[in-house]
Enzyme design. Sequence first.
Site, PDB file in Angstrom:
ATOM      1  N   ASP A 506       5.717  -4.474  28.353  1.00 24.27           N
ATOM      2  CA  ASP A 506       6.086  -5.438  27.316  1.00 24.27           C
ATOM      3  C   ASP A 506       5.021  -6.500  27.094  1.00 24.27           C
ATOM      4  O   ASP A 506       5.081  -7.243  26.120  1.00 24.27           O
ATOM      5  CB  ASP A 506       7.372  -6.157  27.739  1.00 24.27           C
ATOM      6  CG  ASP A 506       8.607  -5.496  27.163  1.00 24.27           C
ATOM      7  OD1 ASP A 506       8.487  -4.836  26.128  1.00 24.27           O
ATOM      8  OD2 ASP A 506       9.688  -5.642  27.765  1.00 24.27           O
TER       9      ASP A 506
HETATM   10  C1  BGC Z   1      11.275  -5.007  31.040  1.00 21.00           C
HETATM   11  C2  BGC Z   1      10.859  -3.571  30.827  1.00 21.00           C
HETATM   12  C3  BGC Z   1       9.362  -3.479  30.803  1.00 21.00           C
HETATM   13  C4  BGC Z   1       8.758  -4.117  32.034  1.00 21.00           C
HETATM   14  C5  BGC Z   1       7.249  -4.134  32.004  1.00 21.00           C
HETATM   15  C6  BGC Z   1      10.610  -5.561  32.264  1.00 21.00           C
HETATM   16  O1  BGC Z   1      10.901  -6.889  32.379  1.00 21.00           O
HETATM   17  O2  BGC Z   1      12.673  -5.064  31.188  1.00 21.00           O
HETATM   18  O3  BGC Z   1      11.403  -3.100  29.627  1.00 21.00           O
HETATM   19  O4  BGC Z   1       9.041  -2.116  30.753  1.00 21.00           O
HETATM   20  O5  BGC Z   1       9.210  -5.439  32.158  1.00 21.00           O
HETATM   21  O6  BGC Z   1       6.744  -5.000  31.055  1.00 21.00           O
END
Ligand code: BGC
Length: 834
Positions: A506
């Site tokens: 993200d």
């Molecule tokens: C999110 C995931 C994401 C991960 C890496 C988490 O906080 O819930 O959807 O893939 O972070 O960024």
Amino acid sequence: MFMPFYLIDFITRSNYKKYWEDTMKFGFFDDLNKEYVITTPKTPLPWINYLGTNDFFSLVSNTAGGYSFYKDAKLLRITRFRYNNVPMDTNGKYFYIKDGDTVWNPGWQPTKTDLDSYECRHGIGYTKWNSSKNGVKAEVLAFVPTDDTCEINRIKLTNTSSEAKDIKLFSYVEWCLWNADDDMKNFQRNFSTGEVEIVGSTIFHKTEYRERRNHYAIYSVNAPIDGFDTSRDAFLGAYHDNHDPEAVFNGACTGSEAHGWSPVAAHQINIKLNPGESKSYVFVLGYCENPEDQKWESKGVVNKAPANAMLAKYKTDEDVDKAFAKLNAYWDNLLSIYTVESNNDKVNRMVNIWNQYQCMVTFNMSRSASYFESGIGRGMGFRDSNQDLLGFVHLIPERARERIIDIASTQFENGSAYHQYQPLTKRGNSDIGSGFNDDPLWLIAGTSAYVRETGDISILKEMVPYDNDMSVATTLMEHLKRSFDFTVNNKGPHNLPLIGRADWNDCLNLNCFSEHPGESFQCFGPSEGPVAESVFIAGMFVKYGEEYAQLAELLGDTAEAERARKEIKIMYDAVLKDGWDGEWFVRAYDAYSNKIGSKECEEGKIFIESNGFCSLAGIGVKEGLAEKALDSVKKYLDCKYGVMILQPAYTVYHLELGEISSYPPGYKENAGIFCHNNPWVSIAETVIGRGDRAFEIYKKTCPAYTEEISEIHKTEPYVYCQMVAGNDAYIPGEGKNSWLTGTAAWTFCNISQYILGVYPTHKGLSVDPCVPHGFGDFKITRKFRGATYHIEVSNPSDVEKGVKELIVDGNKVDGCVIPFVDGKKEYNVKVVMG
Ligand code: BGC
């Protein structure tokens, strides 16, 4: 010993590190009872548990902190919690015991009176405390029954002294005014809306019931009471806190009736206990609903029928015992679906108990409510929930089925998807919107896992709306096709998938270019950049594209399967051409088409995601590149506490990379150990048959192993956390964001399906373990599609991978798949590795 934080100032950093390195635990595993036993309330962080399996949930810490909600932690919050407060873990379901001048709590907080003994047992769906002070023993059992919307707290008090005792027991919860977000912001309204009713021993919280709500909450006890309070100020006293409530220290509640301000529920019971005598009380915190036309008993008086019916079920100790036995049976049954007996106690413990338990919790909560997720931020994540399914689907496939339909219903007609949706309304969250280009492919992952587990292809024919609009509904299979084609139709200059706002990570925001604080890295800027590409999504496409092709075949659509495989081949070749960097897989291309995760970069030369996922998808396996990539991962990303997400860490903010470079080096997505993708590397190692390395990676983040370094790790030693600080951090090895992480599902898949090797295929269970040397023989019991499989694996030559012989009910079978026979109930399977 637990290190008080103020002492840290007195020691140098190196001494400090050394101090933490002298290992220390704060409890132990009781495997027989499936409990973690915490032996001091002063754990490095609150160590929590979850109560509830369906609609009513409570978070509960080892010092009785936490809160409850019905279905949705934001919209239907029942009790109030104070995040980011000091002291840590403020507000909970507290019992105060006043014995002479001493006031204490069985969970130690909030009075923090020193206890003569303390023990907290976090079990599967329940928590128990066993504490004592001055000759009084308190045993508390807290759980949510399987089929009711309430939490039971039974407290049993015993006089262990030789004198008769006159003690007073007080209960205390603070109501949340339902919408937890509004509750902590909208004081100009909220200080005037609070309303309660008190009838006998039951306190009714009915704020907003007069207008648009048809639900209320209750807090009741199965005994006559000697006092109550429903106004927080009256119970605590002005300028007091819940650690020194005036009513308790004065020995008497005030009988207050809350009008506005902050309604609470507190009971007072005066108790005489002879030496050796015990008395127990059953407290019920419940959520009740009335049909719209039956809200009132009389004008302004709530209809109490549902509350009375609920309370009638929990009147006696025996009622509680029965409900508790039912909860235990419920879990015993679920946890009997996959069990292992190996020589490794830690593996047995994680597989048989804690890892599966955490999978259920992540399935229920997604990323909404934990001690790090406030319950008001995120709802259910599209990619998160699909991945949570992977570790849950074997437990309750019907619920996984329902979830798949809910998730798919938030997809758009072009195959893209809302990134999140709200559990209560099941509608896509337009604040965050769409544009996370990995999302669609996760729907294939979740659906394929469900169909492989159950064999139920009817789900593929189910009519499912787009963006909740039934007028444009298609079959679920058509949704999957659009997921698949979304990647096909959204490629960039190197024929690799466009990343959009972000892929799995993200924080890799290649189309964001945010220069001002406060702008969301995920929502700011143009999402649909035509250039930035993700090699990680390419890996996903190869992996889940093949699973899509298999689903098409199951439906008899061989032409579609063939088309899919052609597209997969094109992607495979594109990765080898422009996604390979010489020693590892490139991570992405930015909006200027510059490489990310390449030897050409100054920082962020190598990333875990593309290497783990492309290799586990099989890309470059036959060319020897996967092995090379995994060697590079070991060489550059490995550290004592796990595999870091990238190296070297970004030391400055990069406008063209976004949030990833906003974190200080060593934390979160900037070179932290993001536990979620460690199993991808471990799985990839099993794909190329390296059991030693796969297991080494498994162990590094595995709670049963990291328990030994609890004082460094800090988070609960029975569950995974999202992130562990990497080598560049101030204190490497420090965990954060425990419980709600895709790590739970992925590590369970890793250990159960790849290392121990029992993997559901469309044709039946496949058994193809990949274990470290010296792992020894092991047995697995697996319930699958209505049958029980008793699997015995022997490894006479101590190999890492390879099945020499598969014998099913005395008959030799070729390959690794146990052919599924409809209606057959028991399979006795012998697997000889070699
Ligand atoms: C999110 C995931 C994401 C991960 C890496 C988490 O906080 O819930 O959807 O893939 O972070 O960024």
